[in-house]
Design a protein around this motif. Structure first.
Motif, PDB file in Angstrom:
ATOM      1  N   SER A 153      -0.654   5.999  -5.613  1.00 10.67           N
ATOM      2  CA  SER A 153      -1.299   5.859  -4.227  1.00 10.67           C
ATOM      3  C   SER A 153      -2.385   6.599  -3.897  1.00 10.67           C
ATOM      4  CB  SER A 153       0.103   6.361  -3.304  1.00 10.67           C
ATOM      5  OG  SER A 153       0.161   7.692  -3.597  1.00 10.67           O
ATOM      6  N   ASP A 172     -13.766  -5.626 -11.356  1.00 13.73           N
ATOM      7  CA  ASP A 172     -13.778  -6.201  -9.875  1.00 13.73           C
ATOM      8  C   ASP A 172     -14.408  -7.240  -9.663  1.00 13.73           C
ATOM      9  OD1 ASP A 172     -13.895  -2.992  -9.284  1.00 13.73           O
ATOM     10  OD2 ASP A 172     -12.429  -4.090  -7.904  1.00 13.73           O
ATOM     11  N   THR A 192      -2.663  -6.943  -6.728  1.00 13.73           N
ATOM     12  CA  THR A 192      -3.324  -7.239  -5.402  1.00 13.73           C
ATOM     13  C   THR A 192      -1.952  -6.092  -4.597  1.00 13.73           C
ATOM     14  OG1 THR A 192      -3.668  -9.393  -5.813  1.00 13.73           O
ATOM     15  CG2 THR A 192      -3.468  -8.710  -3.492  1.00 13.73           C
ATOM     16  N   GLU A 252       0.875  -1.279  -0.079  1.00 17.59           N
ATOM     17  CA  GLU A 252       0.023   0.036   0.044  1.00 17.59           C
ATOM     18  C   GLU A 252       0.764   1.181  -0.058  1.00 17.59           C
ATOM     19  OE1 GLU A 252      -3.024  -0.039   3.050  1.00 17.59           O
ATOM     20  OE2 GLU A 252      -3.700   1.608   2.683  1.00 17.59           O
ATOM     21  N   ARG A 305     -10.987  -1.606 -15.705  1.00 17.31           N
ATOM     22  CA  ARG A 305     -10.934  -2.364 -14.308  1.00 17.31           C
ATOM     23  C   ARG A 305     -12.082  -3.362 -14.307  1.00 17.31           C
ATOM     24  NH1 ARG A 305      -9.847   0.042  -8.394  1.00 17.31           N
ATOM     25  NH2 ARG A 305     -10.757  -1.641  -7.257  1.00 17.31           N
ATOM     26  N   GLN A 350      -5.139   6.124  -5.535  1.00 14.91           N
ATOM     27  CA  GLN A 350      -6.217   4.954  -5.826  1.00 14.91           C
ATOM     28  C   GLN A 350      -6.527   4.548  -4.467  1.00 14.91           C
ATOM     29  OE1 GLN A 350      -9.073   2.954  -6.592  1.00 14.91           O
ATOM     30  NE2 GLN A 350      -8.352   4.384  -8.152  1.00 14.91           N
ATOM     31  N   LYS A 351      -7.687   4.753  -4.060  1.00 11.31           N
ATOM     32  CA  LYS A 351      -8.089   4.063  -2.716  1.00 11.31           C
ATOM     33  C   LYS A 351      -8.187   2.657  -2.575  1.00 11.31           C
ATOM     34  CE  LYS A 351      -8.765   8.360  -1.219  1.00 11.31           C
ATOM     35  NZ  LYS A 351      -7.795   8.792  -0.525  1.00 11.31           N
ATOM     36  N   ASN A 352      -8.746   2.111  -3.621  1.00 11.75           N
ATOM     37  CA  ASN A 352      -8.928   0.440  -3.485  1.00 11.75           C
ATOM     38  C   ASN A 352      -8.246  -0.267  -4.834  1.00 11.75           C
ATOM     39  OD1 ASN A 352      -9.572  -2.253  -2.880  1.00 11.75           O
ATOM     40  ND2 ASN A 352     -11.804  -1.786  -3.310  1.00 11.75           N
ATOM     41  N   PRO A 353      -7.080  -0.219  -5.057  1.00 11.96           N
ATOM     42  CA  PRO A 353      -6.607  -0.461  -6.302  1.00 11.96           C
ATOM     43  C   PRO A 353      -6.503  -2.061  -6.770  1.00 11.96           C
ATOM     44  CG  PRO A 353      -4.864  -0.141  -4.870  1.00 11.96           C
ATOM     45  CD  PRO A 353      -6.049   0.216  -4.165  1.00 11.96           C
ATOM     46  N   THR A 354      -6.874  -2.984  -5.782  1.00 12.01           N
ATOM     47  CA  THR A 354      -6.668  -4.356  -5.803  1.00 12.01           C
ATOM     48  C   THR A 354      -7.853  -4.895  -6.873  1.00 12.01           C
ATOM     49  OG1 THR A 354      -5.764  -4.812  -3.849  1.00 12.01           O
ATOM     50  CG2 THR A 354      -7.299  -6.542  -4.983  1.00 12.01           C
ATOM     51  N   ALA A 355      -7.483  -5.061  -8.108  1.00 12.40           N
ATOM     52  CA  ALA A 355      -8.598  -5.562  -9.179  1.00 12.40           C
ATOM     53  C   ALA A 355      -7.895  -6.214 -10.085  1.00 12.40           C
ATOM     54  CB  ALA A 355      -9.236  -4.287  -9.506  1.00 12.40           C
TER      55      ALA A 355
END
Lengths: 115, 114
Positions: B80, B38, B112, B15, B36, B82-87
């Motif tokens: 950094s 999800d 991830t 992170e 993207r 991007q609040k929720n980059p896991t995708a």
């Protein structure tokens, strides 16, 4: 604005049976193209079939056909003689002539073929 | 063989780190795209480019940046911010302004952030 709607989050079909996946769209563009893609669990996007808004006949590609009803703004995908390998996510997409090169995708339908 | 390559297939980052996803195509397509996806969701457009040195924001561009210095390449940087980059990230290309032509997709990169 362009919008694609797929109202079936998940579908089940018996092997060797036919199945219809629904897709409706909304656009102000007089000319547009409609696409269907298959996404197996591996994640790759596989192009299946295309229908142009001015095409007089429904598109067919092997076991895939597109039931295009322009007045109802629907472009349903029909898969005949389902196979186990057809289990995947299916996405409907649209591209308008006047909206340049942007493609619009639906939320997808997860198809499971039961042996 | 013509196609689109994305690397790496899997990417892990801590992170707060910026990370760049590669996308290269040898199809001679003018237009390139980043999406993207999800889990269990459809594709959302991050950025697209119709020509070298030009690109447009898609629906979820915040926290991402791109460049298009060469026709063949369209790298995506996940910052950094991007609040929720896991995708799962998919790159695509298409012929410019030809409605009958579909988008071609790369194999995707699963990012991830730990």
């Amino acid at each position: 604005a362009q919008k694609i709607t797929q109202t079936q989050p998940g579908m089940f079909v018996q092997e060797k049976e036919a199945v219809t996946l629904d897709c409706t769209y909304d656009t102000s563009d007089p000319s547009y193209g409609l696409f269907w893609y298959k996404q197996p669990s591996s994640g790759e996007m596989i192009f299946l079939i295309y229908q142009g808004s001015y095409d007089q006949q429904n598109a067919t590609e092997g076991r895939y056909s597109l039931n295009f009803q322009k007045a109802r703004k629907s472009a349903n995908l029909v898969i005949s003689a389902s196979q186990l390998g057809d289990s995947a996510m299916y996405f409907c997409a649209m591209r308008g002539w006047n909206t340049g090169n942007q493609f619009y995708f639906g939320t997808g339908t997860s198809l499971t073929v039961i042996p | 063989d013509g196609g689109i390559t994305q690397s790496p297939k899997y990417l892990f980052r801590k992170e707060g780190q910026n990370v760049t996803l590669s996308c290269e195509q040898n199809l001679n397509h003018d237009a390139m795209y980043w999406y993207r996806q999800d889990p269990g969701q459809g594709l959302r457009l991050i950025y697209y480019s119709q020509i070298v040195n030009d690109f447009q924001k898609g629906d979820i561009a915040e926290g991402y940046s791109v460049s298009r210095e060469k026709k063949e390449s369209f790298p995506l940087t996940v910052t950094s911010a991007q609040k929720n980059p896991t995708a799962f990230y998919l790159c695509a290309s298409s012929i410019l302004l030809a409605g009958v032509d579909e988008q071609f997709f790369g194999p995707g990169t699963r990012l991830t952030v730990l």
